[in-house]
Design a protein around this motif. Structure first.
Motif, PDB file in Angstrom:
ATOM      1  N   PHE A  52       0.861  -1.185   0.000  1.00 32.18           N
ATOM      2  CA  PHE A  52       0.000   0.000   0.000  1.00 32.18           C
ATOM      3  C   PHE A  52       0.893   1.229   0.000  1.00 32.18           C
ATOM      4  CE2 PHE A  52      -1.401  -3.258   2.985  1.00 32.18           C
ATOM      5  CZ  PHE A  52      -2.639  -3.620   2.505  1.00 32.18           C
ATOM      6  N   GLY A  53       0.358   2.361  -0.439  1.00 35.38           N
ATOM      7  CA  GLY A  53       1.059   3.629  -0.316  1.00 35.38           C
ATOM      8  C   GLY A  53       1.740   4.079  -1.595  1.00 35.38           C
ATOM      9  N   GLU A  54       1.983   5.396  -1.675  1.00 43.58           N
ATOM     10  CA  GLU A  54       2.563   6.001  -2.872  1.00 43.58           C
ATOM     11  C   GLU A  54       4.082   6.140  -2.795  1.00 43.58           C
ATOM     12  OE1 GLU A  54       0.497   9.669  -3.632  1.00 43.58           O
ATOM     13  OE2 GLU A  54      -1.479   8.724  -3.452  1.00 43.58           O
ATOM     14  N   ASN A  55       4.644   6.066  -1.614  1.00 45.25           N
ATOM     15  CA  ASN A  55       6.089   6.031  -1.394  1.00 45.25           C
ATOM     16  C   ASN A  55       6.829   7.250  -1.954  1.00 45.25           C
ATOM     17  OD1 ASN A  55       8.369   4.846  -0.281  1.00 45.25           O
ATOM     18  ND2 ASN A  55       8.855   3.699  -2.120  1.00 45.25           N
ATOM     19  N   LYS A  56       6.245   8.426  -1.804  1.00 44.69           N
ATOM     20  CA  LYS A  56       6.888   9.638  -2.317  1.00 44.69           C
ATOM     21  C   LYS A  56       8.117  10.028  -1.493  1.00 44.69           C
ATOM     22  CE  LYS A  56       2.795  11.577  -4.533  1.00 44.69           C
ATOM     23  NZ  LYS A  56       1.828  12.712  -4.592  1.00 44.69           N
ATOM     24  N   ALA A  57       8.201   9.555  -0.261  1.00 51.70           N
ATOM     25  CA  ALA A  57       9.359   9.858   0.589  1.00 51.70           C
ATOM     26  C   ALA A  57      10.379   8.721   0.594  1.00 51.70           C
ATOM     27  CB  ALA A  57       8.900  10.154   2.020  1.00 51.70           C
ATOM     28  N   ASP A 206       7.721   6.880  15.694  1.00 56.87           N
ATOM     29  CA  ASP A 206       9.009   7.576  15.775  1.00 56.87           C
ATOM     30  C   ASP A 206       9.957   7.101  14.674  1.00 56.87           C
ATOM     31  OD1 ASP A 206       8.204   9.078  17.909  1.00 56.87           O
ATOM     32  OD2 ASP A 206       9.321   7.936  19.419  1.00 56.87           O
ATOM     33  N   LEU A 207      10.014   5.771  14.468  1.00 54.16           N
ATOM     34  CA  LEU A 207      10.915   5.215  13.467  1.00 54.16           C
ATOM     35  C   LEU A 207      10.482   5.622  12.059  1.00 54.16           C
ATOM     36  CD1 LEU A 207      13.335   3.479  12.762  1.00 54.16           C
ATOM     37  CD2 LEU A 207      11.876   1.450  12.926  1.00 54.16           C
ATOM     38  N   VAL A 208       9.176   5.562  11.795  1.00 49.57           N
ATOM     39  CA  VAL A 208       8.661   5.941  10.475  1.00 49.57           C
ATOM     40  C   VAL A 208       8.915   7.422  10.209  1.00 49.57           C
ATOM     41  CG1 VAL A 208       6.572   6.230   9.090  1.00 49.57           C
ATOM     42  CG2 VAL A 208       6.917   4.122  10.392  1.00 49.57           C
ATOM     43  N   GLU A 209       8.607   8.266  11.179  1.00 53.65           N
ATOM     44  CA  GLU A 209       8.779   9.715  10.993  1.00 53.65           C
ATOM     45  C   GLU A 209      10.245  10.105  10.863  1.00 53.65           C
ATOM     46  OE1 GLU A 209       4.670  11.209  13.154  1.00 53.65           O
ATOM     47  OE2 GLU A 209       6.524  11.143  14.323  1.00 53.65           O
ATOM     48  N   LYS A 210      11.112   9.393  11.551  1.00 47.44           N
ATOM     49  CA  LYS A 210      12.540   9.654  11.410  1.00 47.44           C
ATOM     50  C   LYS A 210      12.998   9.405   9.984  1.00 47.44           C
ATOM     51  CE  LYS A 210      17.076   8.358  13.261  1.00 47.44           C
ATOM     52  NZ  LYS A 210      17.812   7.478  14.211  1.00 47.44           N
ATOM     53  N   GLU A 211      12.514   8.329   9.382  1.00 49.28           N
ATOM     54  CA  GLU A 211      12.889   8.007   8.012  1.00 49.28           C
ATOM     55  C   GLU A 211      12.268   8.979   7.001  1.00 49.28           C
ATOM     56  OE1 GLU A 211      15.149   5.641   6.962  1.00 49.28           O
ATOM     57  OE2 GLU A 211      15.542   5.599   9.131  1.00 49.28           O
ATOM     58  N   ILE A 212      11.095   9.491   7.313  1.00 44.21           N
ATOM     59  CA  ILE A 212      10.424  10.417   6.399  1.00 44.21           C
ATOM     60  C   ILE A 212      11.059  11.799   6.435  1.00 44.21           C
ATOM     61  CG2 ILE A 212       8.269  11.679   5.939  1.00 44.21           C
ATOM     62  CD1 ILE A 212       6.737   9.206   6.852  1.00 44.21           C
ATOM     63  N   PHE A 213      11.352  12.285   7.637  1.00 44.54           N
ATOM     64  CA  PHE A 213      11.714  13.693   7.797  1.00 44.54           C
ATOM     65  C   PHE A 213      13.201  13.964   7.997  1.00 44.54           C
ATOM     66  CE2 PHE A 213       7.274  13.406   9.418  1.00 44.54           C
ATOM     67  CZ  PHE A 213       6.677  14.141   8.399  1.00 44.54           C
ATOM     68  N   GLU A 214      14.000  12.925   8.184  1.00 42.48           N
ATOM     69  CA  GLU A 214      15.443  13.173   8.382  1.00 42.48           C
ATOM     70  C   GLU A 214      16.249  12.800   7.147  1.00 42.48           C
ATOM     71  OE1 GLU A 214      16.994  11.447  11.918  1.00 42.48           O
ATOM     72  OE2 GLU A 214      15.618  12.506  13.251  1.00 42.48           O
TER      73      GLU A 214
END
Length: 214
Positions: A52-57, A206-214
């Protein structure tokens, strides 16, 4: 008294050895995972893995799950929250470990739903009624068809698709990849190749957001 002290120190040594062994295992697992640079490919993801998901990040989340596993049911709500918030940013991939008696049967139901593009809807129904169909005292996985009949699925087509597919190769491949990745049970999550070490809502986000935003 001497015997009690001897027993105590023996236990301390055993516990220390166990902790050391776990630590070494985790270090070795991390080192082996680091060898797989492309987390959007084998052994993390296979061509036939549902996602699932578009994986833009460019964030690939892989879950090893078993539809009969109670903790997997609990974490399905966390997965849904992550997909709701970050659907455009991530690719969420489902892999299987059929550890229970009726797991393969239910996984075959899930895979048959793909023909109607209703996988997530079917998965949510499977988890919603898990306590009924997977009752350890009286497991009745066939009840899932009854629950699914209340949805908008074409049940006649669904049952034909169920009878026509073979998932044995998929389950074997998923098991082999799980072994390669050091997966010990379900659910196990990887985010861009990093294993989620603490199964909690906060740790996952936390782990997901770290990978998205860092």
């Amino acid at each position: 008294m001497k015997n009690k002290k001897l027993v105590f120190f023996t236990l301390v040594i055993i516990v220390a050895a166990f902790v050391a062994a776990i630590t070494v295992y985790k270090i070795n697992t991390k080192n082996s995972l680091a060898a797989y640079k492309d987390t959007n490919n084998a052994p993390f993801v296979r061509e036939n893995s549902y996602s699932f998901g578009e994986n833009k990040a460019n964030v690939v989340i892989v879950e090893y799950m078993d539809p009969q596993c109670p903790p997997c049911k609990v974490f399905n709500s966390v997965v849904n929250d992550i997909l709701k918030q970050y659907y455009k940013d991530v690719k969420f991939v489902v892999r299987y470990l059929a550890n229970h008696d009726n797991s393969a049967y239910v996984i075959k139901i899930l895979e048959a739903s793909r023909a109607q593009n209703k996988y997530k809807q079917t998965l949510d129904v499977v988890f919603k009624y898990q306590e009924q169909w997977a009752d350890p005292l009286n497991p009745r996985p066939e009840l899932i068809w009854q629950y699914l009949s209340k949805t908008d699925l074409d049940m006649e087509k669904f049952k034909k698709d169920f009878l026509s597919i073979d998932i044995s190769d998929m389950l074997e491949q998923d098991y082999e990849d799980a072994t390669t990745l050091g997966v010990q049970g379900t659910p196990t999550f990887f985010v861009n190749g990093k294993e989620l070490e603490t199964l909690s809502y906060k740790a996952f986000f936390d782990l997901v957001e770290k990978e998205i935003f860092e």
